[in-house]
Scaffold this active site. Structure first.
Site, PDB file in Angstrom:
ATOM      1  N   TYR A 125       0.837  -1.211   0.000  1.00  0.00           N
ATOM      2  CA  TYR A 125       0.000   0.000   0.000  1.00  0.00           C
ATOM      3  C   TYR A 125       0.874   1.264   0.000  1.00  0.00           C
ATOM      4  O   TYR A 125       0.482   2.296  -0.532  1.00  0.00           O
ATOM      5  CB  TYR A 125      -0.962  -0.029   1.195  1.00  0.00           C
ATOM      6  CG  TYR A 125      -2.184   0.826   1.025  1.00  0.00           C
ATOM      7  CD1 TYR A 125      -3.068   0.613  -0.029  1.00  0.00           C
ATOM      8  CD2 TYR A 125      -2.474   1.868   1.912  1.00  0.00           C
ATOM      9  CE1 TYR A 125      -4.197   1.407  -0.183  1.00  0.00           C
ATOM     10  CE2 TYR A 125      -3.602   2.660   1.765  1.00  0.00           C
ATOM     11  CZ  TYR A 125      -4.452   2.413   0.715  1.00  0.00           C
ATOM     12  OH  TYR A 125      -5.578   3.205   0.552  1.00  0.00           O
TER      13      TYR A 125
ATOM     14  N   LYS B 113      -3.162   8.523   2.666  1.00  0.00           N
ATOM     15  CA  LYS B 113      -4.401   8.389   3.458  1.00  0.00           C
ATOM     16  C   LYS B 113      -4.204   8.937   4.875  1.00  0.00           C
ATOM     17  O   LYS B 113      -5.143   9.471   5.471  1.00  0.00           O
ATOM     18  CB  LYS B 113      -4.844   6.922   3.505  1.00  0.00           C
ATOM     19  CG  LYS B 113      -5.331   6.365   2.174  1.00  0.00           C
ATOM     20  CD  LYS B 113      -6.486   7.148   1.580  1.00  0.00           C
ATOM     21  CE  LYS B 113      -7.162   6.407   0.440  1.00  0.00           C
ATOM     22  NZ  LYS B 113      -8.125   7.251  -0.292  1.00  0.00           N
TER      23      LYS B 113
HETATM   24  P1  NAP Z   1     -12.557   3.699  -8.269  1.00  0.00           P
HETATM   25  O1  NAP Z   1     -13.892   3.218  -8.655  1.00  0.00           O
HETATM   26  O2  NAP Z   1     -11.418   3.403  -9.192  1.00  0.00           O
HETATM   27  O3  NAP Z   1     -12.648   5.257  -7.951  1.00  0.00           O
HETATM   28  C1  NAP Z   1     -11.493   6.089  -7.863  1.00  0.00           C
HETATM   29  C2  NAP Z   1     -11.858   7.359  -8.569  1.00  0.00           C
HETATM   30  O4  NAP Z   1     -10.844   8.363  -8.446  1.00  0.00           O
HETATM   31  C3  NAP Z   1     -12.052   7.135 -10.063  1.00  0.00           C
HETATM   32  O5  NAP Z   1     -13.261   7.686 -10.479  1.00  0.00           O
HETATM   33  C4  NAP Z   1     -10.848   7.868 -10.642  1.00  0.00           C
HETATM   34  O6  NAP Z   1     -10.982   8.273 -11.989  1.00  0.00           O
HETATM   35  C5  NAP Z   1     -10.800   9.028  -9.693  1.00  0.00           C
HETATM   36  N1  NAP Z   1      -9.638   9.859  -9.942  1.00  0.00           N
HETATM   37  C6  NAP Z   1      -8.330   9.504  -9.992  1.00  0.00           C
HETATM   38  N2  NAP Z   1      -7.581  10.584 -10.313  1.00  0.00           N
HETATM   39  C7  NAP Z   1      -8.449  11.625 -10.455  1.00  0.00           C
HETATM   40  C8  NAP Z   1      -8.294  12.996 -10.763  1.00  0.00           C
HETATM   41  N3  NAP Z   1      -7.091  13.556 -11.021  1.00  0.00           N
HETATM   42  N4  NAP Z   1      -9.389  13.793 -10.816  1.00  0.00           N
HETATM   43  C9  NAP Z   1     -10.607  13.277 -10.552  1.00  0.00           C
HETATM   44  N5  NAP Z   1     -10.816  11.999 -10.261  1.00  0.00           N
HETATM   45  C10 NAP Z   1      -9.756  11.179 -10.222  1.00  0.00           C
HETATM   46  O7  NAP Z   1     -12.114   3.069  -6.850  1.00  0.00           O
HETATM   47  P2  NAP Z   1     -12.761   3.138  -5.393  1.00  0.00           P
HETATM   48  O8  NAP Z   1     -12.179   1.976  -4.680  1.00  0.00           O
HETATM   49  O9  NAP Z   1     -14.228   3.313  -5.467  1.00  0.00           O
HETATM   50  O10 NAP Z   1     -12.079   4.443  -4.776  1.00  0.00           O
HETATM   51  C11 NAP Z   1     -12.810   5.502  -4.194  1.00  0.00           C
HETATM   52  C12 NAP Z   1     -12.138   5.943  -2.896  1.00  0.00           C
HETATM   53  O11 NAP Z   1     -12.298   4.907  -1.920  1.00  0.00           O
HETATM   54  C13 NAP Z   1     -10.632   6.185  -3.027  1.00  0.00           C
HETATM   55  O12 NAP Z   1     -10.264   7.286  -2.230  1.00  0.00           O
HETATM   56  C14 NAP Z   1     -10.051   4.909  -2.422  1.00  0.00           C
HETATM   57  O13 NAP Z   1      -8.735   5.076  -1.941  1.00  0.00           O
HETATM   58  C15 NAP Z   1     -11.053   4.690  -1.310  1.00  0.00           C
HETATM   59  N6  NAP Z   1     -11.025   3.346  -0.709  1.00  0.00           N
HETATM   60  C16 NAP Z   1     -11.171   2.246  -1.491  1.00  0.00           C
HETATM   61  C17 NAP Z   1     -11.114   0.986  -0.907  1.00  0.00           C
HETATM   62  C18 NAP Z   1     -11.225  -0.259  -1.746  1.00  0.00           C
HETATM   63  O14 NAP Z   1     -10.796  -1.338  -1.278  1.00  0.00           O
HETATM   64  N7  NAP Z   1     -11.785  -0.197  -2.948  1.00  0.00           N
HETATM   65  C19 NAP Z   1     -10.941   0.851   0.481  1.00  0.00           C
HETATM   66  C20 NAP Z   1     -10.826   2.003   1.254  1.00  0.00           C
HETATM   67  C21 NAP Z   1     -10.857   3.251   0.647  1.00  0.00           C
HETATM   68  P3  NAP Z   1     -10.039   7.435 -13.070  1.00  0.00           P
HETATM   69  O15 NAP Z   1     -10.633   6.077 -13.158  1.00  0.00           O
HETATM   70  O16 NAP Z   1     -10.117   8.253 -14.293  1.00  0.00           O
HETATM   71  O17 NAP Z   1      -8.636   7.406 -12.510  1.00  0.00           O
END
Ligand code: NAP
Length: 268
Positions: free
Chosen positions: A162, A169
């Site tokens: 990570y 984070k």
């Molecule tokens: P996700 O569906 O891939 O969403 C991440 C989003 O961030 C995507 O829409 C991505 O767009 C966007 N992004 C990246 N760079 C960007 C930029 N410069 N401007 C605007 N948007 C941008 O994955 P997710 O897991 O749902 O993630 C959402 C949040 O939850 C994140 O903060 C992640 O760290 C957090 N989280 C996830 C998990 C997990 O296990 N999935 C656990 C804890 C926390 P692109 O696709 O174009 O890059």
């Protein structure tokens, strides 16, 4: 999403919300958007580029949501959101920041793989963006507004691969507390949900993510993975009046995994 939809259909009736981070139907932001829509909210979803615009438009249509462009690395886009939502009648009741990014090659091996540029990008997209977004929207928030971001336990504990995202984070969680202290006197709340691992596009970029899922399922107290619905339910609490006394909080939504300490191999 039926479990979330049934009990709370009017929880966000008449509320306006902005949600960043819908990439596809697996996105945590999409689960929150569906639950908020079902609870009566009028939504605006953002997309960061043209490729994602094509994917987000039909999803937004399902929720009768507006769409706006926002690459969080572009100050002009952030300012554009601020100008749009500051107009009379457009002001926001809640904002969901579900955006993070780190270079894939820095999400494997050790943290010493991190480059200066990779550090800057990860911290800028995953942490500064929440501060910059809040600053841009400061004049566009209704009294009692609620801001929410998404984090992960790798901020406080070492999780293999990570790396720099854990550092980002940690900064994001700290920023949540500083923002909560600054905006609290205006009645604005700022919180984070720390979700357990969920199989999304962003998560699949983390080295060994499949192993993380298996370990979580086998060892978390509830003996199952965290779901989009789990996160959406907690988000409804924090975004609505139900969470009116909660700010500066990092709410663990991980089927209990964070309470488990090291377990010696010979103890069952
Ligand atoms: P996700 O569906 O891939 O969403 C991440 C989003 O961030 C995507 O829409 C991505 O767009 C966007 N992004 C990246 N760079 C960007 C930029 N410069 N401007 C605007 N948007 C941008 O994955 P997710 O897991 O749902 O993630 C959402 C949040 O939850 C994140 O903060 C992640 O760290 C957090 N989280 C996830 C998990 C997990 O296990 N999935 C656990 C804890 C926390 P692109 O696709 O174009 O890059």
């Amino acid at each position: 999403m039926d479990t979330i939809l049934q009990p709370v259909p009017q929880l966000l009736a008449g509320k306006k919300g902005l949600i960043l981070g819908v990439a596809n139907e697996w996105s945590l932001a999409w689960g929150i958007a569906q639950a908020a829509h079902a609870a009566g909210a009028k939504l605006t979803l953002t997309y960061p580029n043209e490729a994602l615009q094509r994917r987000v438009l039909p999803m937004a249509a399902q929720l009768e949501a507006d769409v706006m462009e926002c690459d969080v690395q572009d100050d002009g886009h952030l300012a554009g959101l601020g100008t749009h939502f500051a107009k009379a009648g457009n002001q926001l009741d809640f904002v969901v920041h579900a955006v993070a990014f780190a270079n894939k090659e820095e999400l494997k091996g050790g943290i010493t793989n991190t480059t200066r540029e990779g550090f800057r990008t990860a911290l800028e997209v995953s942490c500064y963006s929440f501060i910059g977004l809040t600053k841009a929207l400061a004049g566009a928030l209704n009294p009692g507004a609620s801001l929410l971001t998404l984090t992960y336990e790798g901020s406080t504990k070492v999780v293999p691969n990570y790396n720099i995202m854990g550092v980002a984070k940690a900064a994001l969680e700290s920023a949540t507390r500083y923002l909560a202290a600054e905006l609290g006197p205006q009645g604005v709340r700022v919180n984070a949900i720390s979700a357990g691992p969920i199989n999304t596009l962003a998560a699949r970029g983390i080295g060994g993510f499949g192993g993380m899922l298996k370990h979580h399922e086998a060892t978390a107290p509830l003996r199952r993975l965290t779901t989009q619905e789990d996160v959406a339910g907690a988000a409804l609490y924090l975004l609505s009046g139900l969470g009116s006394g909660t700010t500066g909080e990092v709410l663990m939504v991980d089927t209990g995994a964070h309470i488990i300490g090291p377990t010696p191999a010979n103890v069952s």
